[in-house]
Design an enzyme around this catalytic site. Structure first.
Site, PDB file in Angstrom:
ATOM      1  N   LYS A  19       0.842  -1.197   0.000  1.00  0.00           N
ATOM      2  CA  LYS A  19       0.000   0.000   0.000  1.00  0.00           C
ATOM      3  C   LYS A  19       0.881   1.253   0.000  1.00  0.00           C
ATOM      4  O   LYS A  19       0.690   2.163  -0.803  1.00  0.00           O
ATOM      5  CB  LYS A  19      -0.892  -0.018   1.241  1.00  0.00           C
ATOM      6  N   LYS A 111     -17.123  -7.665  -6.653  1.00  0.00           N
ATOM      7  CA  LYS A 111     -16.633  -8.586  -5.625  1.00  0.00           C
ATOM      8  C   LYS A 111     -16.262  -9.947  -6.185  1.00  0.00           C
ATOM      9  O   LYS A 111     -16.950 -10.487  -7.032  1.00  0.00           O
ATOM     10  CB  LYS A 111     -17.698  -8.762  -4.542  1.00  0.00           C
ATOM     11  N   GLY A 432     -26.507   9.390   6.005  1.00  0.00           N
ATOM     12  CA  GLY A 432     -25.977   9.318   7.370  1.00  0.00           C
ATOM     13  C   GLY A 432     -24.670  10.041   7.584  1.00  0.00           C
ATOM     14  O   GLY A 432     -24.553  10.883   8.467  1.00  0.00           O
ATOM     15  N   SER A 433     -23.645   9.731   6.781  1.00  0.00           N
ATOM     16  CA  SER A 433     -22.353  10.349   7.078  1.00  0.00           C
ATOM     17  C   SER A 433     -22.178  11.645   6.308  1.00  0.00           C
ATOM     18  O   SER A 433     -22.655  11.793   5.182  1.00  0.00           O
ATOM     19  CB  SER A 433     -21.212   9.376   6.761  1.00  0.00           C
ATOM     20  N   ARG A 515      -6.207  -0.625  -1.163  1.00  0.00           N
ATOM     21  CA  ARG A 515      -7.161  -0.518  -0.064  1.00  0.00           C
ATOM     22  C   ARG A 515      -7.227  -1.798   0.749  1.00  0.00           C
ATOM     23  O   ARG A 515      -7.380  -2.879   0.186  1.00  0.00           O
ATOM     24  CB  ARG A 515      -8.566  -0.258  -0.590  1.00  0.00           C
ATOM     25  N   CYS A 516      -7.126  -1.638   2.059  1.00  0.00           N
ATOM     26  CA  CYS A 516      -7.210  -2.800   2.944  1.00  0.00           C
ATOM     27  C   CYS A 516      -8.290  -2.571   3.975  1.00  0.00           C
ATOM     28  O   CYS A 516      -8.610  -1.439   4.297  1.00  0.00           O
ATOM     29  CB  CYS A 516      -5.888  -2.985   3.668  1.00  0.00           C
ATOM     30  N   GLU A 605     -24.189  -9.518  -0.451  1.00  0.00           N
ATOM     31  CA  GLU A 605     -22.949 -10.284  -0.624  1.00  0.00           C
ATOM     32  C   GLU A 605     -22.872 -11.491   0.305  1.00  0.00           C
ATOM     33  O   GLU A 605     -21.975 -12.312   0.163  1.00  0.00           O
ATOM     34  CB  GLU A 605     -21.727  -9.386  -0.475  1.00  0.00           C
ATOM     35  N   GLU A 665     -29.029   2.863  -3.433  1.00  0.00           N
ATOM     36  CA  GLU A 665     -28.170   3.425  -4.477  1.00  0.00           C
ATOM     37  C   GLU A 665     -28.677   2.956  -5.840  1.00  0.00           C
ATOM     38  O   GLU A 665     -29.007   1.798  -6.021  1.00  0.00           O
ATOM     39  CB  GLU A 665     -26.738   2.949  -4.222  1.00  0.00           C
ATOM     40  N   HIS A 694     -19.804   9.001  -5.606  1.00  0.00           N
ATOM     41  CA  HIS A 694     -18.398   8.706  -5.878  1.00  0.00           C
ATOM     42  C   HIS A 694     -17.746   9.721  -6.792  1.00  0.00           C
ATOM     43  O   HIS A 694     -16.545   9.724  -6.966  1.00  0.00           O
ATOM     44  CB  HIS A 694     -18.253   7.307  -6.477  1.00  0.00           C
TER      45      HIS A 694
HETATM   46  N1  GLN Z   1     -24.757   5.294   7.064  1.00  0.00           N
HETATM   47  C1  GLN Z   1     -23.570   4.964   6.335  1.00  0.00           C
HETATM   48  C2  GLN Z   1     -22.974   6.231   5.758  1.00  0.00           C
HETATM   49  O1  GLN Z   1     -23.711   7.142   5.482  1.00  0.00           O
HETATM   50  C3  GLN Z   1     -23.846   3.984   5.228  1.00  0.00           C
HETATM   51  C4  GLN Z   1     -22.593   3.534   4.545  1.00  0.00           C
HETATM   52  C5  GLN Z   1     -22.787   2.446   3.506  1.00  0.00           C
HETATM   53  O2  GLN Z   1     -23.820   2.279   2.946  1.00  0.00           O
HETATM   54  N2  GLN Z   1     -21.780   1.672   3.233  1.00  0.00           N
HETATM   55  O3  GLN Z   1     -21.772   6.317   5.553  1.00  0.00           O
END
Ligand code: GLN
Ligand code: ZN
Length: 757
Positions: A19, A111, A432-433, A515-516, A605, A665, A694
């Protein structure tokens, strides 16, 4: 004499050296020569490690600067046209396929089977031509030979390579490429033979999937055509049982087969029956997908009779490549001593393989001491107070049907929720984030390293919540979140607050490229000693009149992104996680948080590789989610969120979750997903992502409005929410504010159109 071998070794390095090398190179801080030298040093040390651990044959070609499927694409010269490549694939071409360049988008990533590793998806059209375009594999073999290592080159097999690729041309079928591909494999094998190679490992994990009949036929033909290459081939299968193909595989003109006995123990008999006299059988008895010590006593008595029959034709190995396992337990000085004694990382797993071989070749007495101490440790683990918690056990036993069912049907809940929240049509929210700034990371790290006290940390987090709430208010969003500043990772954060979880310092596993991830370890019964997120959400709520949505990680995602116990079924661990989250949900409700989102991005997954096994998994996965979410009142609104996976084929199970709202998404499937939700007539409310998080690009209001219009054509507008595709933690505030501002505008446009309609 039985032989020991390995199928693949972690390439990232015990301290993530790869990395560091890659990222320095990409940033222009070092040159290609430094990268190459660093990578060579890593390969060498990996080979020596494997040899010293007692491997008779050592994989070469399993190393990669980014991804082994991409390496295969380079070796075979199947470079997509947009990379305008000629001649040998150089570093620029290689990394632009992986990461994109100014003029060409990166290849798609997805994946690798049911692992958390991502590969770059080969692209095929009628113009795809194969010709050897990278000498990397051959160079690495020479390097190994110079070191005096006995190399066993590893290739992704033609079936797996083609099957996992994608057609990029309407009407074209990639199966037709076998014709052109086989001569190339032939050429590669010939070159390897010229280099003095005795054995080559050809990986065909695709055999563990449900393969269409025509693919199987082409596979058989392909391997018969490879026969004359003058080298001995070990066909390696893993990640599942291939029992249904046992007769076929035994009849193939290959000189050996590897089967995974950790995922498919029962398949052995079908292989042993009339096993061809001239063939090697390699048995994967040490689990390459998990971090637990093997039960050596059990494995030894299992292998012994097989060895009596096959003798030197028996090979012993890990079940699959070890890239899904961290490198070395020696690096875990900080781990609880007792738990540590139960574990084996890659280096330890190879020692287990070598030990079993030794016992087979020299007799059980030669390894008696090691077998006994292995059994002793396992017995200690079984009896340990760290593992079992009778309170959790009792709670599980008391679960009844009513615990995984909301008290009333969705229609009634919807009425109660509408009355409580009074939201407009097309309510706007986020996932959320919010941006994880350098300052946030610093204050978390300082607190973790005890450089800052709890109050400093608390104030830093509170300041972030104030900032996030203020910005959301100003943007005019309808449902607010606290922003998740306290979490570096959505699984780790919850794991750290639950009993039954342990964490490593260096237990890194490659996710993609440089990425790890460092999956936490579930070693014991899961319980939640105290509330985890309530204080953050409550603080956010105190700052606004608007509804605040609490944010939790769901039981299946917790399970999927952790190393899980091997001493009880996954379904049971999932239920324990579900009960812990249920407690958190109820505490949030008690604190007046009326909306609670339980994220399940990993639900897809977890699906078994073979379709007939799906129903059972979905059954317990849905049950776990419902246990987590069903304890609340009618007017508490449960949300869930999913992303970056194919969901159309599990829509009934998603509906069964019975979340009041799902945010999902859609950028990846280009709204195909919505058609699926529309056709399926998804019963509850839904927020299709209206922009791709993204990309740094700020979407236009009308683009988002258009997307929503499209959504309205398949889903009742009354049921629609408006939100981005996923969390915003990787973005900067400037883009986030601009994009969300336009998103709110788009919702308003739609409202004015549909109000009173
Ligand atoms: N609540 C998380 C965020 O908003 C959801 C992340 C995700 O879907 N991987 O980051
Ligand atoms: Zn997401």
């Amino acid at each position: 004499m039985a032989i020991s071998h390995n199928l693949g070794f972690p390439r990232i390095g015990a301290q993530r050296e790869l990395k560091t090398l890659l990222e320095a190179y990409w940033k222009g801080q070092t040159n290609l020569q430094n990268l190459d030298e660093g990578a060579l040093a890593l390969r060498r040390s990996n080979w020596i490690r494997q040899r010293d651990a007692g491997m008779d044959l050592i994989p070469v070609g399993d190393f990669s600067l980014y991804d082994h499927m991409l390496d295969m694409t380079a070796t075979l010269g199947a470079i997509p046209e947009r990379f305008a490549h000629k001649g040998e694939v150089d570093a620029d071409c290689y990394f632009s396929m992986a990461r994109g360049s100014k003029s060409a988008a990166a290849m798609e990533m997805t994946k690798w089977f049911d692992t958390n590793y991502h590969y770059l998806v080969p692209e095929f059209t009628s113009k795809t031509k194969f010709s050897i375009s990278s000498m990397r594999l051959f160079r690495e073999i020479e390097e190994a030979q110079e070191l005096g290592i006995a190399p066993k080159p590893v290739l992704v097999g033609p079936l797996t390579y083609l099957y996992l690729g994608k057609e990029k041309e309407e009407g074209f079928e990639r199966i037709s490429l076998f014709e052109d591909l086989i001569p190339l494999y032939h050429e590669i094998l010939g070159k390897l033979a010229d280099m003095g190679i005795e054995w080559v490992q050809i990986d065909e994990p695709a055999l563990a999937l449900d393969l269409p009949e025509e693919w199987l036929e082409r596979f058989i033909r392909a391997y018969s055509e490879l026969e004359s290459s003058g080298i001995r081939t070990l066909l390696a299968t893993y990640f599942g049982s291939v029992e249904e193909h046992a007769d076929l595989l035994k009849s193939l003109p290959v000189q050996g087969l590897h089967i995974d006995l950790c995922r498919g123990r029962n398949q052995l008999d079908s292989f042993l029956k009339d096993y061809p006299r001239e063939k090697i059988l390699s048995l994967g008895v040490v689990d390459g997908r998990n971090i637990w010590r093997a039960d050596l006593e059990k494995e030894f008595s299992f292998l012994k009779p097989v060895h009596d029959r096959l003798q030197e034709r028996l090979w012993v190995a890990p079940s699959c490549s070890l890239i899904h396992c961290p490198v070395d337990l020696e690096a875990e000085a900080g781990l609880d001593r007792e738990i540590r004694s139960w574990l084996a990382f890659s280096a330890q797993k190879l020692k287990e393989v070598a030990l079993l071989k030794k016992g087979l070749n020299e007799g059980g007495s030669a390894i008696r001491g090691a077998l006994e101490s292995s059994s002793l440790i396992l017995a200690e683990r079984r009896a340990s107070h760290r593992v079992s918690n009778p309170v959790v056990e009792a709670r599980l036993a008391k679960l009844t049907d009513s615990d995984h069912k909301r008290a009333n049907p969705f229609e009634e809940r919807q009425k109660a929720q509408r009355a409580r929240f009074g939201l407009p049509l097309f309510p706007t929210t986020t996932i959320g984030s919010f941006p994880q700034t350098e300052a946030i990371r610093k204050s978390r790290a300082a607190f973790r390293k005890k450089e800052a006290g709890f109050l400093d940390y608390l104030e830093a987090m509170r300041a972030e919540i104030r900032l996030a709430v203020g910005k959301q208010e100003a943007l005019g969003l309808d449902v607010l979140v606290h922003g998740e500043a306290e979490r570096a990772d959505m699984v780790e954060y919850f794991g750290e607050h639950l009993w039954g979880y342990a964490f490593t310092d260096n237990g890194w596993v490659q996710s993609y490229g440089s990425r790890c991830v460092k999956p936490p370890i579930i070693y014991g019964d899961i319980s939640r000693p105290e509330a985890i997120t309530v204080a953050w959400s409550k603080y956010a709520k105190s700052l606004t009149e608007k509804p605040v949505k609490g944010m939790l990680t769901g039981p299946i995602t917790m399970l999927q992104w952790s190393f899980v116990r091997d001493d009880q079924p996954r379904s049971k661990t999932a239920l324990q996680l579900a009960l812990a989250i249920r407690d958190e949900v109820l505490d949030l409700e008690k604190a007046g948080i009326g909306m609670i989102q339980i994220d399940e991005p990993a639900i897809r997954e977890g699906l078994p590789l073979k379709k007939p096994d799906w129903a059972e998994y979905l059954d317990w996965a849905v049950k776990a989610f419902r246990v987590a979410s069903s304890g609340v009142r009618d007017d508490t609104q449960i949300h869930t969120h999913m992303c970056y996976a194919e969901f159309n084929d599990i829509l009934p199970a998603i509906a069964e979750l019975d979340a009041d709202v799902i945010t999902i998404e859609t950028s990846r499937s280009d709204m195909e997903l919505l058609d699926g939700f529309g056709k399926f007539d998804y019963p509850n409310e839904i927020g299709p992502g209206v922009y791709d998080i993204h990309s740094p690009r700020i979407p236009e209001t009308r683009e988002m409005a258009r997307l929503l219009e499209r959504a309205c054509s398949v889903i009742d507008p009354e049921k629609l929410w408006v939100n981005p595709d996923c969390g915003l933690k990787t973005r900067g505030w400037a883009e986030v504010e601009a994009a969300l501002g336009r998103m709110v505008e788009a919702a308003k446009l739609l409202r004015s159109k549909y109000a009173g309609a």
